[in-house]
Design an enzyme around this catalytic site. Sequence first.
Site, PDB file in Angstrom:
ATOM      1  N   HIS A  49       3.383   3.182  -8.713  1.00  0.00           N
ATOM      2  CA  HIS A  49       3.371   1.767  -9.088  1.00  0.00           C
ATOM      3  C   HIS A  49       4.695   1.383  -9.747  1.00  0.00           C
ATOM      4  CE1 HIS A  49      -0.769   1.624  -7.977  1.00  0.00           C
ATOM      5  NE2 HIS A  49      -1.189   2.378  -8.977  1.00  0.00           N
ATOM      6  N   SER A  52      -8.559  -5.238   3.973  1.00  0.00           N
ATOM      7  CA  SER A  52      -8.977  -4.952   2.598  1.00  0.00           C
ATOM      8  C   SER A  52      -9.319  -6.216   1.808  1.00  0.00           C
ATOM      9  CB  SER A  52      -7.892  -4.142   1.868  1.00  0.00           C
ATOM     10  OG  SER A  52      -7.725  -2.877   2.458  1.00  0.00           O
ATOM     11  N   ASP A  72       0.830  -1.197   0.000  1.00  0.00           N
ATOM     12  CA  ASP A  72       0.000   0.000   0.000  1.00  0.00           C
ATOM     13  C   ASP A  72       0.871   1.256   0.000  1.00  0.00           C
ATOM     14  OD1 ASP A  72      -2.350   1.428   0.007  1.00  0.00           O
ATOM     15  OD2 ASP A  72      -2.645   1.310   2.167  1.00  0.00           O
ATOM     16  N   ASN A  82       1.536   3.352  -2.855  1.00  0.00           N
ATOM     17  CA  ASN A  82       2.168   3.788  -4.100  1.00  0.00           C
ATOM     18  C   ASN A  82       1.651   5.160  -4.548  1.00  0.00           C
ATOM     19  OD1 ASN A  82       3.554   1.381  -4.218  1.00  0.00           O
ATOM     20  ND2 ASN A  82       2.245   0.462  -5.773  1.00  0.00           N
ATOM     21  N   GLU A 116     -11.798  -5.173  -5.978  1.00  0.00           N
ATOM     22  CA  GLU A 116     -12.362  -3.839  -5.776  1.00  0.00           C
ATOM     23  C   GLU A 116     -11.581  -2.753  -6.518  1.00  0.00           C
ATOM     24  OE1 GLU A 116     -14.000  -6.573  -3.574  1.00  0.00           O
ATOM     25  OE2 GLU A 116     -11.980  -6.030  -2.917  1.00  0.00           O
ATOM     26  N   TRP A 150     -11.040  -2.366  -9.513  1.00  0.00           N
ATOM     27  CA  TRP A 150     -11.648  -1.954 -10.782  1.00  0.00           C
ATOM     28  C   TRP A 150     -12.380  -0.619 -10.643  1.00  0.00           C
ATOM     29  CZ3 TRP A 150      -9.905  -4.513 -14.794  1.00  0.00           C
ATOM     30  CH2 TRP A 150      -9.519  -5.853 -14.655  1.00  0.00           C
ATOM     31  N   LEU A 154      11.270 -20.408  -3.437  1.00  0.00           N
ATOM     32  CA  LEU A 154      10.205 -19.535  -2.945  1.00  0.00           C
ATOM     33  C   LEU A 154       9.035 -19.577  -3.913  1.00  0.00           C
ATOM     34  CD1 LEU A 154       9.385 -17.082  -0.947  1.00  0.00           C
ATOM     35  CD2 LEU A 154      10.129 -15.630  -2.837  1.00  0.00           C
ATOM     36  N   ARG A 202      -0.082   7.510  -2.827  1.00  0.00           N
ATOM     37  CA  ARG A 202       0.184   8.601  -1.884  1.00  0.00           C
ATOM     38  C   ARG A 202       1.648   9.018  -1.926  1.00  0.00           C
ATOM     39  NH1 ARG A 202      -3.378   5.395   0.793  1.00  0.00           N
ATOM     40  NH2 ARG A 202      -1.792   4.295   2.010  1.00  0.00           N
ATOM     41  N   SER A 216      -6.848  -5.989  -6.531  1.00  0.00           N
ATOM     42  CA  SER A 216      -7.994  -6.619  -5.880  1.00  0.00           C
ATOM     43  C   SER A 216      -9.231  -6.565  -6.769  1.00  0.00           C
ATOM     44  CB  SER A 216      -8.297  -5.929  -4.549  1.00  0.00           C
ATOM     45  OG  SER A 216      -8.970  -4.704  -4.764  1.00  0.00           O
TER      46      SER A 216
END
Length: 274
Positions: free
Chosen positions: A64, A223, A47, A49, A94, A96, A158, A51, A92
């Site tokens: 981004h 979220s 979270d 990016n 959301e 969109w 990983l 701001r 996410s």
Amino acid sequence: MTDLRPTPMDRAPQDPAAPLLGPGQWHCEAPVFRRGEAPAHVALIMDGNGRWANSRGLARTEGHRAGEYALMDTIAGAIDAGVRYLSVYTFSTENWKRSPAEVSFIMNYASDVLARRTDQLAQWGVHVRWSGRRPKLWKSVINALEKADRATSHCKTLDLIMCVNYGGRAELADAARSIAEDVAAGRLSPRGVTEKTLTRHLYLPDVPDVDLMIRTSGEQRLSNYLLWQMAYAEMMFVDTPWPAFDREELWGCLEEFAGRDRRFGGAIDRVSQH
């Protein structure tokens, strides 16, 4: 007196054009954990990016772009620390709702990053995997995710789980629908539905529950992220915006995690002796 110390928002990220240091190449060593101290599965909410970019007079999309280096550096740090699974909340169900221009940038940039970074991730032993819904997601992104999965399927160091067009409620609804279809077809008895049944119908049923969730940029909410998998996750909310996050900050979170007492609902009676 005015406090002139830099805030997390003031921290500058690494230059995205600078050479990326891979696992084992940092100027200081990763922490060493005893067996069971390090989290096997870390989930990131990347979270801040937008701001971070706006605070510098830049468009949200530049945040981004700057976050790409942070992600690669964090992956390298996770490998050095012995993390086995790293889930990243990329887009996410959301998201969109964001502007068409930003959505378009994220879709195109995600495909571009995968095309440029897959070979490097394979060299690091990273298996790129996708968790999310197909409907609505751009075909180009699906193709890039599936191509990266195939190209890195042999990697065992990983598992990098890209949560793209992902929502925790959507995953649970899809799992419930799949279970209902099995019951209707006679493959499963309603009495046979358990927590293990639902787990088997998740997008990636082989991936273990989340041990540690880290959210950057100071917000303190889930979220709609990995709701089932985070039932007993430890949670950390750091003020640093994602573009300024790096492997050393990850290591600090892992060391804090190692010092926490995880009881999974159990308790020990410790009566003070006076």
